[in-house]
Design an enzyme around this catalytic site. Structure first.
Site, PDB file in Angstrom:
ATOM      1  N   HIS A 274       5.755 -22.149 100.897  1.00  0.00           N
ATOM      2  CA  HIS A 274       6.789 -21.193 101.281  1.00  0.00           C
ATOM      3  C   HIS A 274       6.468 -20.559 102.628  1.00  0.00           C
ATOM      4  O   HIS A 274       5.313 -20.258 102.949  1.00  0.00           O
ATOM      5  CB  HIS A 274       7.050 -20.160 100.186  1.00  0.00           C
ATOM      6  N   GLU A 320      10.793 -17.519  98.831  1.00  0.00           N
ATOM      7  CA  GLU A 320       9.957 -17.660  97.636  1.00  0.00           C
ATOM      8  C   GLU A 320       9.631 -16.296  97.057  1.00  0.00           C
ATOM      9  O   GLU A 320       9.616 -16.110  95.834  1.00  0.00           O
ATOM     10  CB  GLU A 320       8.668 -18.411  97.985  1.00  0.00           C
TER      11      GLU A 320
END
Length: 507
Positions: A274, A320
């Site tokens: 992420h 994320e």
């Protein structure tokens, strides 16, 4: 410096027999053999990693101090990654999406009102869960399926709430399923608020997300507060007040995706990390380290040439920290046929915690906790373990609990694995003996904090982990036989254009 992974001769011979290529195809190295040709782990250097980490730090410093999704620092991070990929000869695509936005309008409050009065401290005793709803509730607490020991499954099943008194406050323990599942089950049972408390041995309140906007207050508390309320609820009852004031809306974010031109398009090795940080800080360990490792590998992978028998796809996920939004959007956007072409997913989240361990996702479920890994996940774990063993480096299991971007992939039955070095959890005495560092202290003392800067990274640990990322990627690019039974042979004919690129991807 970097040693190649060697397998026992008997094991290699057995695998070679099962990997006979079709007529006219080039023979494949048996999965247990050393990698052939250029060594990708040698090509990925600490200097590469430092350069990317420094860039992410500078981006945050000049853009409000963070790289959170929906913020300028994230947008510039997307441009940086895309530019680095173009320099390496790859064709990045930017997949834009929207997701629910949440923030607290005022500080939450938690207090016991009966049988005694006690005010709990925000941040020390409790925190609002991201996507908690607003409310001001005073009601009795009902403990739900609290385990006598271990993680348990408190609140994970609707049947846990059988006989639950409507409008009371649900008290559940963290573990075995998502916070969103616990909160949704509680609301369906008629709860007016939800308290999710931390597991034994983990200090401080839970800093987490319930993934989707909720209509009722949801707080994460420390284990101490939760255990105290469980005891009081079971011995005469306890009443508490929960107050939250939140606002919800929509934000924009993006995933950056690129893949190799060579390799079989029907057996894709997908690597992800992420790209976003939390709003509190620049997120250099969490997760510029994973993003930097992927960039370093992506920039060198073209040197493998004909050894790229399977396509390797790289993904930098957005949002994320807001509940796996980017990876969830990506998986949802794929057709069934597109999903079936993904052989496996490797995930890298926090690769350089300063008090960390060398954690490999528990694909063989030897810890006996977390989600059930899809078939093939155990083989991915073994590839990483074997590599570290070849370098005489200790490893430990990291729980396979779906808390990072591999979660949406395993939900679709796609094998997954990867490395993590630890977040807010506390290092045990045994881990301190094996890995160094200080027992009883957090793996990452700056987790989700302003101080998560370049100095918050163990560069030596990151360097070794990046080598492992490169090595395992090179092995799987040649063959995924141990993972999904596919021994892909490299064909001399040109590869077809990437079939996964559709109208939902923006160049």
């Amino acid at each position: 410096m970097r040693q190649l992974l060697m397998a026992a001769a008997g094991s290699s011979a057995a695998m070679a027999l099962s990997a006979v290529p079709p007529p006219g195809a080039t023979a494949i190295e048996p999965p247990g053999a050393a990698v052939a040709g250029p060594d990708l782990a040698q090509a990925v250097t600490l200097a590469d990693l430092r350069r990317h980490l420094t860039a992410f730090q500078e981006i945050a410093d000049y853009n409000g101090g963070n790289r959170a999704a929906g913020k300028p620092g994230f947008d510039v991070s997307v441009k940086y990654v895309a530019g680095q990929l173009r320099e390496a000869g790859l064709l990045p695509s930017v997949q834009e999406f929207t997701f629910p936005h949440w923030r607290e309008r005022s500080a939450a409050a938690l207090a016991q009102t009966a049988p005694r009065t006690a005010a709990y401290k925000r941040e020390h005793d409790f925190l609002s869960m991201v996507y908690s709803g607003s409310g001001d509730v005073t009601a009795p607490v009902t403990a739900v399926d609290i385990p006598s020991s271990g993680a348990g499954t408190s609140g994970c099943e609707a049947t846990d709430f059988t006989g639950f008194p409507k409008w009371s406050i649900a008290l559940v323990q963290r573990g075995s399923c998502t916070f969103q599942t616990k909160a949704s089950n509680a609301r369906a049972a008629g709860a007016s608020a939800v308290l999710i408390y931390n597991r034994r041995g983990e200090k401080g309140p839970i800093a987490g997300s319930v993934e989707r906007p909720q209509r009722l207050p949801v707080l994460g508390t420390s284990n101490r507060v939760g255990a105290e309320l469980v005891k009081a609820a079971r011995h005469g009852g306890v009443t508490v007040r929960v107050r939250t004031k939140t606002v919800q809306g929509m934000k924009r974010a993006a995933n950056v995706i690129a893949e190799t031109a060579q390799g079989r398009a029907d057996n894709v090795v997908l690597l992800g990390a992420h790209l976003d940080s939390v709003a509190a800080g620049p997120g250099i360990n969490d997760n510029a380290t994973g993003s930097a490792a992927l960039l370093a590998v992506a920039r060198e992978i073209g040197a493998l040439g004909a050894d790229l028998r399977n396509k390797v796809r790289f993904a930098w996920w957005g949002a994320e920290e807001d509940g796996l939004r980017g990876s969830e959007h990506y998986v949802r956007s794929l057709t069934g046929a597109e999903r079936s072409r993904i052989a496996l997913n490797l995930n890298f989240d926090m690769l350089g915690s300063v008090n960390g361990t060398r954690g490999v996702y528990d694909g063989d479920r030897s810890r006996g906790s977390g989600t059930k890994p899809p078939a093939g996940s155990a083989a991915i774990e073994k590839l990483f373990r074997d590599y570290f063993a070849s370098r005489r480096l200790p490893v430990t299991d990291t729980p396979f609990n779906g808390r990072s971007d591999y979660g949406p992939f395993i939900a679709e039955g796609i094998p997954a694995g990867g490395i993590a070095t630890g977040a807010e959890g506390r290092k045990t005495a045994a881990e301190a003996t094996a890995f160094g560092g200080r027992a009883g202290r957090a793996y990452d003392p700056c987790y989700h904090a302003k101080c998560d800067r370049l100095r918050n990274v163990d560069l030596a640990l990151l360097d070794g982990n990046a080598d492992a990322v490169a090595h395992v990627t090179q092995r799987l690019a040649a063959s995924t036989l141990p993972v999904n039974g596919q021994a892909r042979a490299f064909s001399a004919r040109p590869s077809a254009p990437p079939e996964w690129q559709g109208p939902h991807l923006i160049r």
